[in-house]
Design a protein around this motif. Sequence first.
Motif, PDB file in Angstrom:
ATOM      1  N   LEU A   1      -8.661  11.332  60.567  1.00 19.42           N
ATOM      2  CA  LEU A   1      -9.900  11.461  59.787  1.00 19.42           C
ATOM      3  C   LEU A   1      -9.972  10.387  58.705  1.00 19.42           C
ATOM      4  N   VAL A   2     -11.192  10.054  58.313  1.00 20.25           N
ATOM      5  CA  VAL A   2     -11.414   9.226  57.126  1.00 20.25           C
ATOM      6  C   VAL A   2     -11.514  10.181  55.939  1.00 20.25           C
ATOM      7  N   VAL A   3     -10.964   9.795  54.790  1.00 23.18           N
ATOM      8  CA  VAL A   3     -11.184  10.603  53.592  1.00 23.18           C
ATOM      9  C   VAL A   3     -11.998   9.792  52.586  1.00 23.18           C
ATOM     10  N   ILE A   4     -13.167  10.323  52.258  1.00 19.98           N
ATOM     11  CA  ILE A   4     -13.978   9.722  51.204  1.00 19.98           C
ATOM     12  C   ILE A   4     -13.488  10.355  49.910  1.00 19.98           C
ATOM     13  N   ALA A   5     -12.762   9.566  49.123  1.00 23.81           N
ATOM     14  CA  ALA A   5     -12.082  10.103  47.932  1.00 23.81           C
ATOM     15  C   ALA A   5     -12.915   9.771  46.701  1.00 23.81           C
ATOM     16  N   ASP A   6     -13.657  10.767  46.223  1.00 23.67           N
ATOM     17  CA  ASP A   6     -14.500  10.587  45.036  1.00 23.67           C
ATOM     18  C   ASP A   6     -13.599  10.795  43.816  1.00 23.67           C
ATOM     19  N   GLU A   7     -13.159   9.648  43.259  1.00 27.20           N
ATOM     20  CA  GLU A   7     -12.180   9.693  42.160  1.00 27.20           C
ATOM     21  C   GLU A   7     -12.798   9.161  40.864  1.00 27.20           C
ATOM     22  N   VAL A   8     -14.092   9.464  40.682  1.00 24.26           N
ATOM     23  CA  VAL A   8     -14.782   8.915  39.503  1.00 24.26           C
ATOM     24  C   VAL A   8     -14.151   9.380  38.180  1.00 24.26           C
ATOM     25  N   TRP A   9     -13.476  10.522  38.213  1.00 28.36           N
ATOM     26  CA  TRP A   9     -12.899  11.058  36.963  1.00 28.36           C
ATOM     27  C   TRP A   9     -11.454  10.629  36.769  1.00 28.36           C
ATOM     28  N   GLU A  10     -10.996   9.632  37.505  1.00 28.25           N
ATOM     29  CA  GLU A  10      -9.577   9.267  37.511  1.00 28.25           C
ATOM     30  C   GLU A  10      -8.980   9.011  36.127  1.00 28.25           C
ATOM     31  N   HIS A  11      -9.785   8.481  35.203  1.00 28.97           N
ATOM     32  CA  HIS A  11      -9.225   8.195  33.872  1.00 28.97           C
ATOM     33  C   HIS A  11      -9.500   9.310  32.857  1.00 28.97           C
ATOM     34  N   VAL A  12     -10.287  10.297  33.241  1.00 26.26           N
ATOM     35  CA  VAL A  12     -10.563  11.382  32.294  1.00 26.26           C
ATOM     36  C   VAL A  12      -9.628  12.554  32.631  1.00 26.26           C
ATOM     37  N   VAL A  13      -8.329  12.289  32.508  1.00 28.79           N
ATOM     38  CA  VAL A  13      -7.319  13.331  32.723  1.00 28.79           C
ATOM     39  C   VAL A  13      -6.671  13.626  31.374  1.00 28.79           C
ATOM     40  N   LEU A  14      -6.425  14.905  31.112  1.00 28.86           N
ATOM     41  CA  LEU A  14      -6.090  15.350  29.751  1.00 28.86           C
ATOM     42  C   LEU A  14      -4.634  15.803  29.658  1.00 28.86           C
ATOM     43  N   ASP A  15      -4.176  15.965  28.421  1.00 34.47           N
ATOM     44  CA  ASP A  15      -2.840  16.520  28.125  1.00 34.47           C
ATOM     45  C   ASP A  15      -1.715  15.674  28.725  1.00 34.47           C
ATOM     46  N   GLY A  16      -1.910  14.364  28.816  1.00 29.96           N
ATOM     47  CA  GLY A  16      -0.845  13.477  29.300  1.00 29.96           C
ATOM     48  C   GLY A  16      -0.568  13.591  30.791  1.00 29.96           C
ATOM     49  N   ARG A  17      -1.463  14.232  31.539  1.00 29.97           N
ATOM     50  CA  ARG A  17      -1.255  14.343  32.983  1.00 29.97           C
ATOM     51  C   ARG A  17      -1.438  12.984  33.662  1.00 29.97           C
ATOM     52  N   THR A  18      -0.885  12.879  34.878  1.00 25.98           N
ATOM     53  CA  THR A  18      -0.975  11.623  35.622  1.00 25.98           C
ATOM     54  C   THR A  18      -1.830  11.815  36.857  1.00 25.98           C
ATOM     55  N   PHE A  19      -2.735  10.883  37.059  1.00 24.19           N
ATOM     56  CA  PHE A  19      -3.592  10.910  38.247  1.00 24.19           C
ATOM     57  C   PHE A  19      -2.987  10.012  39.332  1.00 24.19           C
ATOM     58  N   VAL A  20      -2.965  10.518  40.558  1.00 26.40           N
ATOM     59  CA  VAL A  20      -2.496   9.716  41.696  1.00 26.40           C
ATOM     60  C   VAL A  20      -3.662   9.555  42.682  1.00 26.40           C
ATOM     61  N   PRO A  21      -4.055   8.300  42.974  1.00 24.18           N
ATOM     62  CA  PRO A  21      -5.150   8.138  43.940  1.00 24.18           C
ATOM     63  C   PRO A  21      -4.694   8.527  45.342  1.00 24.18           C
ATOM     64  N   LEU A  22      -5.614   9.094  46.113  1.00 24.88           N
ATOM     65  CA  LEU A  22      -5.233   9.558  47.452  1.00 24.88           C
ATOM     66  C   LEU A  22      -4.744   8.402  48.331  1.00 24.88           C
ATOM     67  N   CYS A  23      -5.308   7.213  48.143  1.00 23.18           N
ATOM     68  CA  CYS A  23      -4.925   6.089  49.012  1.00 23.18           C
ATOM     69  C   CYS A  23      -3.489   5.629  48.748  1.00 23.18           C
ATOM     70  N   ALA A  24      -2.866   6.133  47.654  1.00 26.42           N
ATOM     71  CA  ALA A  24      -1.471   5.781  47.382  1.00 26.42           C
ATOM     72  C   ALA A  24      -0.499   6.684  48.140  1.00 26.42           C
ATOM     73  N   VAL A  25      -1.021   7.761  48.739  1.00 29.20           N
ATOM     74  CA  VAL A  25      -0.149   8.665  49.503  1.00 29.20           C
ATOM     75  C   VAL A  25       0.144   7.998  50.860  1.00 29.20           C
ATOM     76  N   PRO A  26       1.398   8.024  51.313  1.00 26.45           N
ATOM     77  CA  PRO A  26       1.730   7.347  52.570  1.00 26.45           C
ATOM     78  C   PRO A  26       0.785   7.709  53.713  1.00 26.45           C
ATOM     79  N   GLY A  27       0.356   6.701  54.439  1.00 25.65           N
ATOM     80  CA  GLY A  27      -0.535   6.902  55.586  1.00 25.65           C
ATOM     81  C   GLY A  27      -2.012   6.875  55.237  1.00 25.65           C
ATOM     82  N   MET A  28      -2.338   6.871  53.917  1.00 25.77           N
ATOM     83  CA  MET A  28      -3.746   7.030  53.533  1.00 25.77           C
ATOM     84  C   MET A  28      -4.471   5.720  53.221  1.00 25.77           C
TER      85      MET A  28
END
Length: 386
Positions: free
Chosen positions: A189-216
């Motif tokens: 399957l193709v994944v359309i990854a709507d990651e518009v909020w990638e930088h608006v993550v709070l409390d020191g959490r870390t965002f990982v883009p889906l395309c960084a996951v192996p195979g994606m």
Amino acid sequence: MNPLYDQMPTSVFERMSGLATKHGAINLGQGFPDFGWPQEILDAAARAVVEGSNQYAPSRGLPALRDAIARHYRRHYGLELVAEHVCVTSGATEALGAAILATIEPGDEVILLTPAYDSYAPMVRRAGGIVRKVALQPPQWRIDEKALAAAVGPRTRAILFNNPHNPTGRLFDEAELGIVAAIACKHDLVVIADEVWEHVVLDGRTFVPLCAVPGMAERSIKIGSAGKIFSLTGWKVGWMVAAPALAGPLARAHQFLTFSTAPNLQSAVAFGLDEGDSWIAPMRRRFGDARDRMAEGLRDAGFAVLDSAATYFLCVDLKASGIALEDKAFADAAVERAGVAVVPLSAFAERDPPRHLVRLCFGKKDQTIVSGIAAMAQARELLSLG
Ligand code: PMP
Ligand code: GLN
């Protein structure tokens, strides 16, 4: 006229903002901040209007911006990207439209996790696709592997995956990204990854883009928006990032939607992406503080508030707050009688949605938050059971 549009209601954001204006209400509905955009990027845009080109930009975007987006993602996530992977669009909304049009053929199925951003289902349907919904359950909103796997059939072509998630404020964790990736790889399957909020993550959490996951990397269409990164939602500068085999068709879908995007705003966004890494941490802190203030104030006023880890949205559970009205009835009454606009969550899922939750935007100045809480308290008094 096309029956899809003939029968479609006006977007909930437009509707609630219209009602807020009509009733002079505090607008905590449509998601836009009322503070926090960097002055430097406004100056860069002003310079670009006066000194730069005001004629058509190249369809895939200004080379300077495509390079800046690739560099930004190399720096932030270690993604191996170059300008050829990038197509600039008029906001993420256009990127979503182009990605859907370029990916599916009539009869293809697309999986959405609901509640889902309101443009997804209509765009899939207008492209001839069939929407398959997988409902996330409050208050945890976790992705259930079995439920997602069960939604895949022989005609499934794509998953539309929004992370961080609007309207719930969830940041999906590594295990959940793994579930989406494993299912996408297994069924091609193709994944359309709507990651518009990638930088608006709070409390020191870390965002990982889906395309960084192996195979994606080869099967992801990553969608971003300068509107969210720089708190400038009206600019409508977005982009799609994908492997070259996908990037060509994406650019061709985009070329006959809008063809190109305002060149001066593109140069200012390029400037912001190259120069503005240091703006991100303070932005996160300000939104984190604003979330805390709004959540605390609402809890003190008797509301049951759900957790929010990202975006500038939080949800309130009406039923647990002693309010028997359904979300839409509450939203209509609150804007008219208590002077505060919120968004009913049922607008994000057409069939069997939760009807006891409303979304509030906390990306606001202190003063707006304080007035918003007071108006919500008044709404609770007017509309609660007791
Ligand atoms: N996707 C999601 C999940 C959003 O929340 C938004 C806007 N809030 C968009 C897309 C649209 O972004 P843009 O304004 O860049 O079109
Ligand atoms: N995405 C914004 C929100 O979730 C609104 C965007 C729009 O009005 N179309 O509130």
